[in-house]
Design an enzyme around this catalytic site. Sequence first.
Site, PDB file in Angstrom:
ATOM      1  N   LYS A 157       6.224  -3.467   5.540  1.00 21.00           N
ATOM      2  CA  LYS A 157       5.034  -2.611   5.594  1.00 21.00           C
ATOM      3  C   LYS A 157       5.116  -1.659   6.777  1.00 21.00           C
ATOM      4  O   LYS A 157       4.850  -0.461   6.644  1.00 21.00           O
ATOM      5  CB  LYS A 157       3.764  -3.469   5.714  1.00 21.00           C
ATOM      6  CG  LYS A 157       3.357  -4.131   4.421  1.00 21.00           C
ATOM      7  CD  LYS A 157       2.290  -5.193   4.636  1.00 21.00           C
ATOM      8  CE  LYS A 157       2.079  -5.982   3.337  1.00 21.00           C
ATOM      9  NZ  LYS A 157       1.301  -7.202   3.517  1.00 21.00           N
ATOM     10  N   ASP A 175      -6.751  -3.668   1.793  1.00 18.24           N
ATOM     11  CA  ASP A 175      -6.410  -4.686   0.800  1.00 18.24           C
ATOM     12  C   ASP A 175      -7.452  -4.764  -0.315  1.00 18.24           C
ATOM     13  O   ASP A 175      -7.173  -5.338  -1.372  1.00 18.24           O
ATOM     14  CB  ASP A 175      -6.354  -6.067   1.474  1.00 18.24           C
ATOM     15  CG  ASP A 175      -4.938  -6.535   1.740  1.00 18.24           C
ATOM     16  OD1 ASP A 175      -4.034  -6.149   0.968  1.00 18.24           O
ATOM     17  OD2 ASP A 175      -4.740  -7.300   2.702  1.00 18.24           O
ATOM     18  N   GLN A 210      -2.521 -10.244   7.121  1.00 14.28           N
ATOM     19  CA  GLN A 210      -1.575 -10.859   6.175  1.00 14.28           C
ATOM     20  C   GLN A 210      -2.032 -12.274   5.814  1.00 14.28           C
ATOM     21  O   GLN A 210      -2.348 -13.080   6.692  1.00 14.28           O
ATOM     22  CB  GLN A 210      -0.168 -10.890   6.799  1.00 14.28           C
ATOM     23  CG  GLN A 210       0.922 -11.403   5.887  1.00 14.28           C
ATOM     24  CD  GLN A 210       1.194 -10.509   4.675  1.00 14.28           C
ATOM     25  OE1 GLN A 210       1.041  -9.303   4.731  1.00 14.28           O
ATOM     26  NE2 GLN A 210       1.592 -11.116   3.575  1.00 14.28           N
TER      27      GLN A 210
HETATM   28  N1  GUN Z   1      -0.159 -12.035   0.998  1.00 14.81           N
HETATM   29  C1  GUN Z   1       0.375 -11.921  -0.241  1.00 14.81           C
HETATM   30  N2  GUN Z   1      -0.060 -10.790  -0.831  1.00 14.81           N
HETATM   31  C2  GUN Z   1      -0.882 -10.195   0.041  1.00 14.81           C
HETATM   32  C3  GUN Z   1      -1.633  -8.988   0.002  1.00 14.81           C
HETATM   33  O1  GUN Z   1      -1.647  -8.239  -0.976  1.00 14.81           O
HETATM   34  N3  GUN Z   1      -2.345  -8.719   1.106  1.00 14.81           N
HETATM   35  C4  GUN Z   1      -2.384  -9.544   2.176  1.00 14.81           C
HETATM   36  N4  GUN Z   1      -3.131  -9.200   3.205  1.00 14.81           N
HETATM   37  N5  GUN Z   1      -1.693 -10.662   2.258  1.00 14.81           N
HETATM   38  C5  GUN Z   1      -0.940 -10.970   1.188  1.00 14.81           C
END
Ligand code: GUN
Length: 300
Positions: free
Chosen positions: A54, A121, A98
């Site tokens: 990311k 998100d 996350q």
């Molecule tokens: N962990 C697995 N997928 C995601 C996601 O789309 N966003 C976040 N914040 N954590 C994750």
Amino acid sequence: MTAQIIDGKAFAATVREKVAGHVARLKEENGITPGLAVVLVGEDPASQVYVRSKGKQTVEVGMNSYEHKLDVETSEADLLALIDQLNNDPQVHGILVQLPLPSHLNEDLVINSIDPAKDVDGFHISNVGLLGTGQKSMVPCTPLGCLMMLRDHHGSLSGMDAVVIGRSNIVGKPMAQLLLGDSCTVTIAHSRTKDLPDVVRRADIVVAAVGRPEMVPGDWIKEGATVIDVGINRIDAPEKGEGKTRLVGDVHFESAAARAGAITPVPGGVGPMTIACLLANTVTACCRANGLAEPDGLTA
Ligand code: GUN
């Protein structure tokens, strides 16, 4: 029929190019650089890989990346204090915590402490409600990526029968809302669904998001249907040598591709779209925060 392969890797590259174009314009015309803050608590190896990816892609499209790596023992109060600081930082337009969080931290509480306008998100309860009522919201990245691919392939989805397998808050439920928003007739199927094969066989669009390797066999797929495989499952691959593994989706690819009209592969389908949509959401959040027109084609 042999399915057209929907190339998520190539599609994600076009989304990132669009994002990069918007970022360049925001810098030139408005003197604003969109910023994304990613918070990682602990050292989960898969999460570390995602967070690194990311950060790298955020910088590649010209945005600022702020990474906050916290000790696995970080207290809830300290995490909430960091989120409060990011909520109030005008340089930060998007905040992503996350998941999963270590078990001593309340995930719902933490997510709902993010400013909904910065919740790239789309997990904050306000955004969930806004999406469910068809109002402008931040939309979860993976379902948004799936929707973009479906719209690109079909144009209009109006009147199509869509089945979403899986009812998670991250994928299944928001996916169903997005499909409903595009006027599909939507069924959400899950582990208790009676006669899942029959339900799937009626679908023009199948979105599989359960996390069970190859659980959807090709003979459940209607001829010509579009199959979006969200699953990323690592399984043993003794044929590649001792101790080797490979990635497979929730759909049995070869048999499904023999019947489907179009299908996303694993890897190279939905996966690359998720981070591309995170970048898209960050630009969208930045434009909204500054009262500017939203980027075309990057929102639901
Ligand atoms: N962990 C697995 N997928 C995601 C996601 O789309 N966003 C976040 N914040 N954590 C994750």
